[in-house]
Write a protein that holds these residues in place. Structure first.
Motif, PDB file in Angstrom:
ATOM      1  N   LEU A  22       0.527  -1.633  -0.070  1.00 51.33           N
ATOM      2  CA  LEU A  22      -0.181   0.103  -0.294  1.00 51.33           C
ATOM      3  C   LEU A  22       1.416   0.999   0.204  1.00 51.33           C
ATOM      4  O   LEU A  22       2.111   1.663   0.330  1.00 51.33           O
ATOM      5  N   ASP A  23       1.395   1.713  -0.917  1.00 53.69           N
ATOM      6  CA  ASP A  23       1.561   2.706  -1.608  1.00 53.69           C
ATOM      7  C   ASP A  23       0.477   4.339  -0.631  1.00 53.69           C
ATOM      8  O   ASP A  23       1.124   5.010  -0.081  1.00 53.69           O
ATOM      9  N   THR A  24      -0.582   4.370  -0.300  1.00 52.44           N
ATOM     10  CA  THR A  24      -1.455   5.726  -0.512  1.00 52.44           C
ATOM     11  C   THR A  24      -2.123   5.652   0.403  1.00 52.44           C
ATOM     12  O   THR A  24      -3.229   4.374  -0.322  1.00 52.44           O
ATOM     13  N   VAL A  25      -2.554   5.644   1.785  1.00 51.14           N
ATOM     14  CA  VAL A  25      -4.105   5.421   2.326  1.00 51.14           C
ATOM     15  C   VAL A  25      -4.722   6.986   3.352  1.00 51.14           C
ATOM     16  O   VAL A  25      -3.777   7.246   4.064  1.00 51.14           O
ATOM     17  N   SER A  26      -6.146   7.004   2.421  1.00 52.63           N
ATOM     18  CA  SER A  26      -5.991   8.075   3.072  1.00 52.63           C
ATOM     19  C   SER A  26      -7.563   8.726   2.104  1.00 52.63           C
ATOM     20  O   SER A  26      -8.271   7.826   2.204  1.00 52.63           O
ATOM     21  N   VAL A  27      -7.988   9.790   3.019  1.00 51.93           N
ATOM     22  CA  VAL A  27      -9.511   9.701   2.729  1.00 51.93           C
ATOM     23  C   VAL A  27     -10.286   9.499   1.196  1.00 51.93           C
ATOM     24  O   VAL A  27     -11.137   9.712   1.167  1.00 51.93           O
ATOM     25  N   SER A  28      -8.908  10.323   1.157  1.00 55.81           N
ATOM     26  CA  SER A  28      -9.660   9.808  -0.627  1.00 55.81           C
ATOM     27  C   SER A  28      -9.088   9.477  -2.316  1.00 55.81           C
ATOM     28  O   SER A  28      -9.858   8.884  -2.419  1.00 55.81           O
ATOM     29  N   GLN A  29      -8.249   8.920  -1.333  1.00 53.75           N
ATOM     30  CA  GLN A  29      -7.091   7.296  -1.878  1.00 53.75           C
ATOM     31  C   GLN A  29      -6.826   6.276  -1.154  1.00 53.75           C
ATOM     32  O   GLN A  29      -6.285   6.697  -0.686  1.00 53.75           O
ATOM     33  N   ILE A  30      -6.694   4.869  -2.344  1.00 48.68           N
ATOM     34  CA  ILE A  30      -5.924   4.042  -2.025  1.00 48.68           C
ATOM     35  C   ILE A  30      -5.430   4.121  -2.836  1.00 48.68           C
ATOM     36  O   ILE A  30      -5.727   3.150  -3.275  1.00 48.68           O
ATOM     37  N   SER A  31      -3.775   3.363  -2.603  1.00 44.81           N
ATOM     38  CA  SER A  31      -3.501   2.587  -4.157  1.00 44.81           C
ATOM     39  C   SER A  31      -2.001   2.013  -3.278  1.00 44.81           C
ATOM     40  O   SER A  31      -1.510   2.092  -2.566  1.00 44.81           O
ATOM     41  N   GLY A  32      -2.242   2.142  -4.865  1.00 51.79           N
ATOM     42  CA  GLY A  32      -0.634   0.096  -4.448  1.00 51.79           C
ATOM     43  C   GLY A  32      -0.215  -0.629  -5.146  1.00 51.79           C
ATOM     44  O   GLY A  32      -0.314  -0.486  -6.730  1.00 51.79           O
TER      45      GLY A  32
END
Length: 154
Positions: A22-32
């Motif tokens: 998981l690269d990004t976990v935020s309110v607006s997106q999750i990416s990886g």
């Protein structure tokens, strides 16, 4: 022989160890990225769920140069889940991430809307009113759908 047979069955069914990051976990997106080690050419299915309700889903099939350079599959294993279009919630959402139907998060991810902080004490009232507006809109859509369907059935 038994081990080879098990590997063959897993390869046929597409089940196996899932590698992910998981690269990004935020309110607006999750990416990886996500990769099924047994079937690396088949994109993994990634979901965000709140309880049993699927809030967002996608396939991990985006080409990423860093994965290609690192020799991770064919490099087409990136994903991004856009969470900006989720209905407003005054409370933090407790969600889990699933890859190919398997939950990968041991503890829930807490997603709190940025608007909740801005709205402060009014957040709950705003959520109630937005839910009421959505219910009215859904009712209108249902009536229009039923009318169109009745016209087509004639």
């Amino acid at each position: 022989m038994k081990t080879k047979f098990k590997r063959l069955i897993k390869r046929i069914l597409g089940r196996g160890r899932i590698s992910y990051h998981l690269d990004t976990v935020s309110v607006s997106q999750i990416s990886g990225w996500a990769l099924n080690d047994v079937a690396p050419s088949t994109p993994c299915h990634v979901e965000v769920r709140e309880g049993e309700k699927v809030l967002a889903s996608t396939k991990a099939a985006t080409l990423r140069e860093d994965l290609l350079e690192a020799g991770i599959g064919n490099g087409c294993h990136g994903f991004m889940l856009n969470l900006e279009m989720l209905p407003f919630s005054a409370q933090a959402r407790e969600v889990h991430l699933y890859i190919n139907g398997k939950r990968i998060t041991s503890a829930p991810l807490s997603l709190q809307s940025a608007f909740t902080e801005v709205l402060g004490d009014f957040a709950s009232e705003v959520e109630k009113r937005m839910d009421a507006l959505l219910a009215i809109q859904n009712e209108r859509f249902q009536r229009e759908f039923n009318y169109l369907k009745s016209q087509l059935d004639k």
